[in-house]
Design a protein around this motif. Sequence first.
Motif, PDB file in Angstrom:
ATOM      1  N   GLN A   1    -113.840 -27.414  47.085  1.00  0.00           N
ATOM      2  CA  GLN A   1    -114.935 -28.302  46.715  1.00  0.00           C
ATOM      3  C   GLN A   1    -115.105 -28.317  45.188  1.00  0.00           C
ATOM      4  N   GLU A   2    -115.623 -29.428  44.726  1.00  0.00           N
ATOM      5  CA  GLU A   2    -115.907 -29.508  43.305  1.00  0.00           C
ATOM      6  C   GLU A   2    -117.279 -28.900  43.073  1.00  0.00           C
ATOM      7  N   VAL A   3    -117.393 -28.016  42.058  1.00  0.00           N
ATOM      8  CA  VAL A   3    -118.666 -27.336  41.820  1.00  0.00           C
ATOM      9  C   VAL A   3    -118.972 -27.341  40.326  1.00  0.00           C
ATOM     10  N   ASP A   4    -120.174 -26.883  39.996  1.00  0.00           N
ATOM     11  CA  ASP A   4    -120.455 -26.775  38.562  1.00  0.00           C
ATOM     12  C   ASP A   4    -119.943 -25.439  38.039  1.00  0.00           C
ATOM     13  N   GLU A   5    -120.027 -25.281  36.747  1.00  0.00           N
ATOM     14  CA  GLU A   5    -119.367 -24.148  36.110  1.00  0.00           C
ATOM     15  C   GLU A   5    -119.896 -22.809  36.612  1.00  0.00           C
ATOM     16  N   ASP A   6    -121.201 -22.745  36.713  1.00  0.00           N
ATOM     17  CA  ASP A   6    -121.804 -21.477  37.075  1.00  0.00           C
ATOM     18  C   ASP A   6    -121.369 -21.048  38.466  1.00  0.00           C
TER      19      ASP A   6
END
Lengths: 514, 436
Positions: free
Chosen positions: B294-299
Motif C-alpha cells: 500500500q502507498e503510505v505517508d513517510e511516518d
Amino acid sequence: MTLTTDDRLLYAGADWNFDTIQRVHDAIERIAVDDMGLDVYPNRIEVITAEQMLDAYASNGMPLYYKHWSFGKHFVQHEMMYRKGMRGLAYEIVINSNPCISYIMEENSTTMQALVIAHAGFGHNHFFKNNYLFRQWTDADAILGYLDFAQKYIADCEEKHGHRAVERVLDAAHALRTHGIFRYPRTKVADLRSEEQRERERHANQERIFNDLWRTVPGGDVQLSSPSSADRRRALLQLPQENILYFLEKTAPRLAGWQRELLRIVRQIAQYFYPQMQTKVMNEGCATYCHHRIMRRLHDDGLISDGAWMEVMHSHTNVIFQPEFDDPRYSGLNPYALGFAIMEDIERICLQPTDEDRAWFPDIAGRNDHMAVLRDVWANYRDESFILQFLSPKVMRDFRLFHIIDDAAQPRIRVDAIHDERGYRRLRRALARQYDVAWLDPDIQVIDVDLDGDRRLRLQHRVLDSITLEEGDAQRVLGHLADLWGYDVMLEEISAENGGKLKEHTASPRHRVI
Amino acid sequence: MHIIDRRLNPKGKSLTNRQRFLRRVKAQVRQAVRESSAQRGVQDLEKGGELSIPREGMREPSFRRSSSTGIRSGVLPGNKDFVEGDTIPRPSGGGGRGNEGSPDGGGEDDFRFVLSRDEFIDLFLEDLELPDMIKQRTAASDQMVPLRAGYSVSGSPANLALTRTMRNSMARRLALKRPKSAEIRSLYEEIEALERTGRDPQRLTALRATLADKLRMSRQIPYIDPLDVRYRRFQQVPKPVAQAVMFCLMDVSGSMSESMKDLAKRFFMLLHVFLKRRYERVEVVFIRHTHIAQEVDEDTFFHDPQTGGTVVSTALDEMLKVVRARFPAGDWNIYCAQASDGDNTTSDNRRAAQLLADTILPLCQYYAYIEVGRSDGGPEPFGLGSRDRESDLWRTYRTIADQGGPMVMRQVRHRREIFPVFRELFRRASEGSPTP
C-alpha cells in the motif's frame, strides 16, 4: 522645529524612516557644530542589511576592495560568530573618506540610529578630518577612487596572468604588509589621485637606474668589495630601508611590472590604515565622548524620550565595559573605555579640578573651555602621546591599573608599578608604550644586498628587550619574501642593547618566478 | 547629508572571496564534509553546517614578536591586592597574550566555519551524476514548447518582425534609389516659386519633367514591398521534464528490523537529496509491502510495524498503479529505490522478475535495489546475510541486472557503508560504469 511641549520629541517608537533619520541628523548636527564646535566632512549615511554588514566586515569596512581568499576567510569566521550568537555585529562602520560614509543597519531602532549617527557621523568624522595623522597620511578625497583602480587592476592581472599567479604575489605582499609602511612623512604627501600615472614615470626611471647598475659591473671586477663602493651601493639602493615592500617593488630583480604594481597597491592600502592603527583609543574615545554628550544633550532638551535615553545608556555602558584582568571576558584594555574615561576626565579637570589635577595638568586644570581643550587633543595627539600626556592618576585609580614585567628568564612575573603615588608615572609610561606602534612592530630593515654576487638579501631585526620573532611565522614570511626577491634571503636578529647576534633565519625561493 | 538606501544592492559581495577561500582549502573541506556527513543523521544532511578544518594552507603570517621570549611588560586593569614588587606565578598555558602555538600548528585550534547548505551538498555530491538523465528525459517528453528560431517570410500578423521588415525595406529603397519625400517636396516648392514669379520657364519645364519622373518612381517602388516583410519564426522543441518522482519501496514484514529500516531510510534520504539537486520538483511516493502493498505517508512507512508474509510483486504492482494514475512517464522522470532484506515468497520470484524486466524498468530512469543486512555486526542469528550467501531476491534480480538496463543492486550492512555505496552507484560514468 517643534512648537508644543508634547510635540518636541524627534521621534517616537523604534521604527524609523528616512524623514526620521534626516530629522535626527539635523538635530544632532546642530549640537555637534554649534555646541561642540566639531568640524566634519559632509555625512553620507547608507542603510544596509545585516548580511551586507558582514560583507563589509570582511573587506576592512571598505565598500570596494580587490578579491582575495583571506577576505573570504575572515568572512566565514565572522559569519559563524554571528550566526552562533557569539558576537553581535557592529552597529556601524565608518569610512575615512570625503564625504564621510557611515553604514547603519536596517534592523536598529531609531535610538540606535541616532546613537550611531552621533558616534560615527560626527565623532569619528571629526577625528578623521582633524587629527594630524590622518591629515598627513591619508587622502580622504581619493581613497575610494584608488580602491576602485586597485580592484580593476588586480582583476585585470588575474585575467592576464591567472588567479594562481596573482594570488601568490598577494599572499606574499600581505605577509609583509606590516612592513610596507613609511613611518616618517616623505617630501610629498600621498596624492592617490595621480598615483597611477606617476607610478608609470617613476617606474620607468627606476628601471633605468637598475639597468645602469648592471652595466657598471664589468666581468670579474673585484673592486666592489672596497668599503666605498659598498657604501655607494647601499646609497644607490637607499639602504637601509625599513619599508620592505617598497624596497622589493623598486629593486627586486625578477619581478614583472604588474607584480611590482600589486606590491604597490598592498603597500598604499596598508599606509592608508596606518593612522587608524595608531589612534584606536583616541578615535573610539572621541566618538564615544561625542555620542555620549550629544545624546545627553538631546535628552536634556527633551528631544528624545526617557525610554530612548535608557536605551542609549544601555548601549553606551556595554560599549565602555572594561572587564578586569582575571575576568574570563578580559581580552586587553577596551579602547572605547580607556579613551572615553580619559576624555571625560579631561572635561572634569577643566571644569572641577582638584589639587592633584592642578599639580599634574597645570595648563588645562580649571580652564573652563573643555571643548577647546578636547578639540586640540583630538587634532594633535596619537594614542601613545595622548596617554603619556593625559592619563590622570584618577583614571589609573578608577581602572585600578597595574604594570607587570614578565621576564622569560625569571620564574615569576613581577608587579612593577601600581596605581599609587610611586607608580603613576611609570605606569603611564608603560601604558603609553603599549600603544606605540613603532615599539609594537618589530624593527626589521633591509640592510644589504650584493647584486653582483650571490644577490642574497640581508635583513636585520633589532631585538628590543630580547623579544625575538615568532619562529614559525617568521620562517613563513621569509619564504614569501624570498619568493618575491627571487634569491636567498637571510634575516638576522641583533640585540639592540649590545649588538650581539641572537638568531638567524634563512629562506630560499620556492617558485622559479613567483 | 545624504541617506542612501543600499539594502537593495546586490548581496553576496563576499561571495567571490568566500569561493576563493573554499577553493584554497578544498581538500581539507572535502575531507571534513565527508567526516561530518558520516556523523550526522541523513535527515540533517541538507542543512549545511559547521565544519572544522586544520589551519594549514590558510595562514596569514606576519613578522610578530614572540610571546614566549625576552622581557615583556603589560598594563592590566582591575588590580585587587597587588603592591609594587609582588611576584605572581606565571599562569599556565602561556598567559593571556599570544595564542599562537608551535610552528607546526599542533597547538592551535582548528579553523571553524559554517558552510551553506548548497556548498555542503555540492561538496558532498561532488563527482556524482545521474545516469543517462539527459538522453532519456528529452526523448521521453511529449510536451512541446515554441522557441524563437530566426525569421521567416510567412507568418501571422501578430508575429510581424517590424524592425527586420523596415531594415529590408530601407535597403531596397536605397538600392533602387526611390526618391525621398523631402526631395519631392523641395521640387514642388521650387516649381511653385517659379510659377509664382514666372521667371525661367525653361527650368520650370525641366523641373516638372523631373518631378513627374520622381513621382513615377516612387509609385513604382513601394515604401514597403511584400518582399520586405519578415515574421518571427518559432520552432517547436520538446520541453525538458524538470520533475521527478521517486518511489521508495520497502519490505516491512517482520524480518526487517528497525536497524535495517534505518539503513534503508538513509539510502532513500541520500537519493532524495541527490534528486532535489537535479530537478525543480521531486515527488516522493512511499510504498510498503508485506504480502500486500500500500502507498503510505513517510511516518507510517518508517515507523508503523506490520506483520505478514513477503510478496515483492505486490509492491511493484502498486507502483505501476500509482505511475499510471498520477505520474505519466512522459512528464516525469521516474526513479525507484527498493530496500529489502532479500526475503521473498519463492513462488513470487518469477512474477516479480518478469514485472520488473518487462514493465517497470522501461519506465524508470534508474532502479536501485538495496539489500540490507544486520548492522549490529554480531553473529547472524541464522547464519544468514553474509555477503557470500545470496538471498532469493538477490539471485532473481541479478539475472535482470546482468542483462543491462538501468538497474543496480548493492548490499549494505552498516551505516558507514551507505555513503560509499551511494557514491559508487552514482559516480560519474568516466570513472567506471555504475552497473555492477
